[in-house]
Design a protein around this motif. Structure first.
Motif, short mmCIF file in Angstrom:
data_model
loop_
_atom_site.label_atom_id
_atom_site.label_comp_id
_atom_site.label_asym_id
_atom_site.label_seq_id
_atom_site.Cartn_x
_atom_site.Cartn_y
_atom_site.Cartn_z
N ARG A 156 37.28 -5.82 23.74
CA ARG A 156 37.49 -4.38 23.85
C ARG A 156 38.67 -3.95 23.00
N ARG A 157 38.50 -2.84 22.28
CA ARG A 157 39.60 -2.24 21.51
C ARG A 157 39.91 -0.86 22.10
N PHE A 164 33.37 -4.90 20.76
CA PHE A 164 32.52 -5.80 19.98
C PHE A 164 31.83 -6.77 20.92
N ALA A 166 30.14 -10.49 20.43
CA ALA A 166 30.04 -11.57 19.44
C ALA A 166 29.17 -12.70 20.00
N LEU A 186 27.40 -10.05 15.28
CA LEU A 186 28.44 -9.15 15.80
C LEU A 186 27.88 -7.74 15.98
N TYR A 187 28.06 -7.22 17.20
CA TYR A 187 27.66 -5.85 17.51
C TYR A 187 28.90 -4.97 17.63
N SER A 188 28.86 -3.81 16.98
CA SER A 188 29.95 -2.84 17.06
C SER A 188 29.46 -1.60 17.79
N SER A 189 30.17 -1.21 18.85
CA SER A 189 29.77 -0.01 19.59
C SER A 189 30.04 1.25 18.77
N LYS A 190 30.88 1.15 17.75
CA LYS A 190 31.16 2.32 16.91
C LYS A 190 29.97 2.64 16.01
N TRP A 194 24.08 -4.34 14.64
CA TRP A 194 24.41 -5.75 14.57
C TRP A 194 24.58 -6.17 13.12
N LEU A 239 38.13 -11.81 15.24
CA LEU A 239 37.16 -10.78 14.89
C LEU A 239 37.74 -9.68 14.01
#
Length: 309
Positions: A156-157, A164, A166, A186-190, A194, A239
């Motif tokens: 979490r960021r 993310f 991973a 890698l999946y980015s919620s932003k 993938w 990451l």
């Protein structure tokens, strides 16, 4: 379903979410059963989200947590308004928890088709805070594969209000699997997409890593996550440095308590967690002594346990 099929995970629940009894405030961390239930009951933790990319009426999902103060085990429930209970191909499950987030897996499909990727839905539940209600967001499934709990790690960021997911797997390079190459999915919620990167291992001469038992989130300024082989060591990936450094680091486990080879499932006697910025390793084994009678089995005198960080 036997107890060996269950895992319990830690989930951080920030205030002001409380159990139904307002006089029993919820602790900051709860112990959650990985397997959930189907129910339309709701409480203050309930999050309402979409369960498909389309915006058709009824394509919704409700996720609710039922917190209990440790050492009691909390549980969670899932409800989708349109399908019947027999439309679920498997029990809803928490795959991973980290910093107020829970990665959920829900399978909706005809009987005996639940292994197909198209039938598996992944969601990330975010616990509510004083200023924001709880939420549940659909994760667009990987295009051509499903993943298992031991392959995944979640980062979490908070500074960017994103996360993310991973997934690490051995890479098939030059017609065979190699010890030194891995694929990082890698999946980015932003971006809600993938990506796949080929990762190379900065391996020492004594490198051994054969099977992943679990993922861990280390965090820090580099956004580090890891995959643990509880017989051998940890593979660590930064990451937030992937644009400049696509390599993995290997950290071997401490020397075992017993010189005897591990014969049982590793998670039953070993574990690794990240707490307060430290990687903590726990191990236990049977304490036995030889019998005084010739030919008799050794005598079990309990367990020996140790932890390191």
């Amino acid at each position: 379903m036997g107890m060996d099929d269950h895992e319990f995970r830690l989930l951080t629940i920030p205030p002001p979410i409380h159990p139904e009894d307002p006089d029993s405030p919820l602790p900051e961390t709860i112990l959650i059963d990985s397997f959930g239930y189907l129910s339309n009951r709701t409480n203050a933790t309930t999050a309402n989200g979409r369960r498909s990319r389309t915006k058709k009426k009824g394509k919704r999902i409700l996720v609710t947590f039922w917190p209990a103060a440790p050492l009691r085990v909390s549980c969670f429930t899932v409800h989708c308004p349109d399908p019947k209970a027999d439309a679920y191909g498997s029990i809803p499950k928490v795959c991973y928890t980290e910093d107020g987030l829970a990665l959920l897996c829900v399978t909706i499909c005809p009987e005996r088709q639940y292994m197909y990727a198209k039938n598996i839905r992944y969601f990330v539940y975010q616990a509510g805070t004083k200023n924001t209600p709880p939420s549940v967001k659909l994760v667009h499934s990987p295009p051509d594969f499903t993943f298992f709990d031991h392959e995944v790690a979640l980062l979490r960021r908070r500074d960017q209000d994103m996360f993310f997911i991973a997934v690490l797997r051995r890479a098939f390079v030059e017609r065979e699997y190699t010890d030194g190459h891995f694929h990082l999915h890698l999946y980015s919620s932003k971006t809600k997409t993938w990506s796949t990167k080929l990762m190379r291992l900065d391996s020492p001469p004594d490198f051994e890593f054969h099977s992943r038992n679990k993922g861990i989130t280390i965090g820090g300024e580099h956004g580090s996550v890891g995959w643990v082989d509880l017989r051998r060591g940890i593979l660590i990936c930064d990451l937030l440095l992937l644009d400049s450094n696509q390599s993995l680091r290997y950290v071997p486990l401490p020397s075992p308590l017993s010189p005897e080879p591990l014969q049982r499932y590793p998670l039953s006697v070993r574990n690794i967690v990240v707490l307060q910025g430290y990687i903590k390793y726990f191990e236990m084994h049977n304490n036995v002594r030889p019998s005084s009678y010739t030919g008799s089995s050794p005598i079990l005198e309990g367990w020996i346990a140790a932890k390191k960080r």
